[in-house]
Scaffold this motif. Structure first.
Motif, short mmCIF file in Angstrom:
data_model
loop_
_atom_site.label_atom_id
_atom_site.label_comp_id
_atom_site.label_asym_id
_atom_site.label_seq_id
_atom_site.Cartn_x
_atom_site.Cartn_y
_atom_site.Cartn_z
N LEU A 92 0.78 -1.25 -0.19
CA LEU A 92 0.13 -0.02 0.18
C LEU A 92 0.90 1.11 0.01
O LEU A 92 0.68 2.22 -0.78
N LYS A 93 1.84 1.33 0.93
CA LYS A 93 2.63 2.40 0.80
C LYS A 93 3.57 2.63 -0.32
O LYS A 93 4.04 3.50 -0.75
N ARG A 94 4.15 1.54 -0.95
CA ARG A 94 5.03 1.53 -1.97
C ARG A 94 4.12 1.64 -3.55
O ARG A 94 4.48 2.46 -4.23
N ASP A 95 3.33 0.76 -3.53
CA ASP A 95 2.56 0.88 -4.70
C ASP A 95 1.46 1.69 -4.86
O ASP A 95 0.68 2.19 -5.89
N GLY A 96 0.98 2.14 -3.59
CA GLY A 96 -0.58 2.96 -3.50
C GLY A 96 -1.63 1.95 -3.65
O GLY A 96 -2.72 2.48 -3.71
N GLN A 97 -1.56 0.71 -3.74
CA GLN A 97 -2.45 -0.15 -3.77
C GLN A 97 -2.35 -1.53 -3.13
O GLN A 97 -1.12 -1.93 -3.09
N ALA A 98 -3.34 -2.22 -2.61
CA ALA A 98 -3.09 -3.53 -2.20
C ALA A 98 -4.68 -4.08 -2.19
O ALA A 98 -5.70 -3.43 -2.27
N ASN A 99 -4.56 -5.42 -2.23
CA ASN A 99 -5.67 -6.19 -2.42
C ASN A 99 -6.29 -6.62 -1.10
O ASN A 99 -5.78 -7.25 -0.34
N VAL A 100 -7.82 -6.48 -1.05
CA VAL A 100 -8.45 -7.14 0.10
C VAL A 100 -9.70 -7.77 -0.46
O VAL A 100 -10.38 -7.42 -1.39
N GLN A 101 -9.57 -9.02 -0.40
CA GLN A 101 -10.47 -10.11 -0.83
C GLN A 101 -11.74 -10.32 0.29
O GLN A 101 -11.62 -10.69 1.26
N VAL A 102 -12.79 -9.91 -0.40
CA VAL A 102 -14.15 -10.14 0.58
C VAL A 102 -15.02 -11.28 -0.03
O VAL A 102 -15.63 -11.11 -1.14
N ILE A 103 -15.17 -12.27 0.99
CA ILE A 103 -16.12 -13.45 0.45
C ILE A 103 -17.17 -13.25 1.14
O ILE A 103 -16.88 -13.62 2.53
N ALA A 104 -18.23 -13.41 0.69
CA ALA A 104 -19.49 -13.42 1.44
C ALA A 104 -20.33 -14.65 0.93
O ALA A 104 -20.59 -15.15 0.03
N ASP A 105 -21.34 -14.93 2.02
CA ASP A 105 -22.27 -15.98 1.74
C ASP A 105 -23.38 -15.33 1.04
O ASP A 105 -24.42 -14.83 1.86
N ALA A 106 -23.52 -16.01 -0.40
CA ALA A 106 -24.67 -15.20 -1.21
C ALA A 106 -25.89 -16.01 -0.99
O ALA A 106 -26.71 -15.78 -1.88
N SER A 107 -26.00 -17.13 -0.03
CA SER A 107 -27.26 -17.80 -0.01
C SER A 107 -28.50 -16.96 0.42
O SER A 107 -29.56 -17.02 0.23
N ASP A 108 -28.07 -15.68 1.15
CA ASP A 108 -28.74 -14.58 1.37
C ASP A 108 -28.23 -13.22 0.60
O ASP A 108 -27.32 -12.91 1.17
N PRO A 109 -28.85 -13.30 -0.48
CA PRO A 109 -28.12 -12.03 -1.59
C PRO A 109 -28.22 -10.77 -0.73
O PRO A 109 -27.14 -10.30 -1.20
N ASN A 110 -29.41 -10.49 -0.23
CA ASN A 110 -29.38 -9.06 0.29
C ASN A 110 -28.18 -8.79 1.35
O ASN A 110 -27.60 -7.88 1.33
#
Length: 327
Positions: free
Chosen positions: A108-126
């Motif tokens: 984040l400090k070197r390249d200005g970006q970093a990845n955060v993966q958000v994995i959600a349980d879509a059995s309840d889409p809302n």
């Protein structure tokens, strides 16, 4: 006039001496208000999440702390590897997993970006969509406050503001809708059942041959429910403000005018139902069908069927959306 007042007093006595009617008039409204306010809500609080932190640096720890201190999330487990993600979702307790990549803070400090993966349980889409939006908003808020003077590529950031309900509190939507629902039950359903019951028991003929005129009979039948409905409406406004914090920022006089107008329309509907219904069961059935066509808590646009949507637009009484929800 004296005969009319005596008839109205008689109707009040009939209502107050019937325990089932008293439960419908005063017990069910309070239960419905508490049920819709506390239990049936679209808000998300303390959703269980798991964290997979591959970096274990200061930035990921601060983001994790910010997520857990927001009130939306509650930590269920700290994962060690990606193989545990599928297993923890299968247990059914975790709604979301947040994965930080290796060397998150350095990237984040070197390249200005970093990845955060958000994995959600879509059995309840809302719920999955809401959780992912909450997570993204919290992470973006952290980055903006943490790296204020850090130079990043130009980007367009939309500023979103929610009017009238900035915190998206579910009770602010359900309490006015519950008021409309309760008033329909008391005004339309109870009025129609009361008049049809007179016809079933054969006492309507006795009333018609009495010195009372026909319009006096109608006024005497609906006046108790008009007064009791206004009392229920005032009670709901007070409970909504004291228990759920629902504000009334508009004119109380205008609100009461809209409520009384809504009650009178509902009473007229109850009288109409009583003229076409042959039994108390059929009167209750028609009243319940009309309740299903109301947009008390959900807009008609949510209904997918074109025919059902057309029926709802024809049958609904739409004073509530234009009145209490805006006041």
């Amino acid at each position: 006039m004296k005969q009319l007042l005596g008839f109205i007093r008689k109707e009040f006595r009939h209502i107050f001496r019937d325990p089932r009617t008293m439960i419908i008039l005063f017990g069910i409204p309070i239960v419905q208000l508490l049920l819709f306010g506390y239990v049936i809500t679209t808000e998300i609080k303390d959703a269980r999440i798991a964290i997979l932190d591959k970096s274990h640096d200061e930035v990921t720890r601060e983001i994790t702390h910010k997520l857990l201190s927001s009130g939306y999330f509650k930590l269920d487990a700290m994962l060690d590897n990606e193989g545990q993600i599928d297993n923890i979702f299968r247990q059914g307790n975790v709604k979301e997993v947040v994965v930080f990549q290796d060397d998150f803070g350095k990237r984040l400090k070197r390249d200005g970006q970093a990845n955060v993966q958000v994995i959600a349980d879509a059995s309840d889409p809302n719920t999955a969509q809401l959780l992912s939006n909450y997570t993204n908003a919290i992470v973006q808020d952290y980055l903006q406050k943490k790296f204020v003077n850090y130079k990043i590529p130009l980007e367009i950031k939309p500023q979103v503001r929610m009017l009238f309900n900035e915190s998206l509190v579910g009770a602010f939507m359900y309490v006015p809708g519950t008021m409309a629902l309760i008033l329909i039950i008391i005004s339309a359903m109870m009025t129609s059942i009361t008049i049809v019951r007179e016809k079933e028991m054969g006492t309507m003929e006795i009333l018609l041959v009495s010195p009372l005129k026909s319009h006096h009979i109608i006024i005497g039948k609906v006046t108790p429910y008009l007064i009791l409905s206004v009392i229920n409406a005032v009670t709901i406004v007070i409970l909504g403000n004291l228990v759920f914090g629902v504000p009334v920022r508009g004119s109380l006089i205008l609100l009461m005018f809209v409520v009384i107008l809504y009650i009178m329309l509902a009473l007229s509907l109850g009288i109409l139902i009583s003229t076409i219904a042959a039994s108390q069961f059929s009167a209750m059935f028609v009243s319940i069908m009309h309740l299903c066509c109301q947009r008390c808590c959900f807009p008609v646009s949510f209904i997918q069927s074109i025919i059902c949507r057309w029926c709802c637009r024809c049958c609904r009484i739409s004073c509530r959306p234009a009145g209490s929800s805006k006041l």
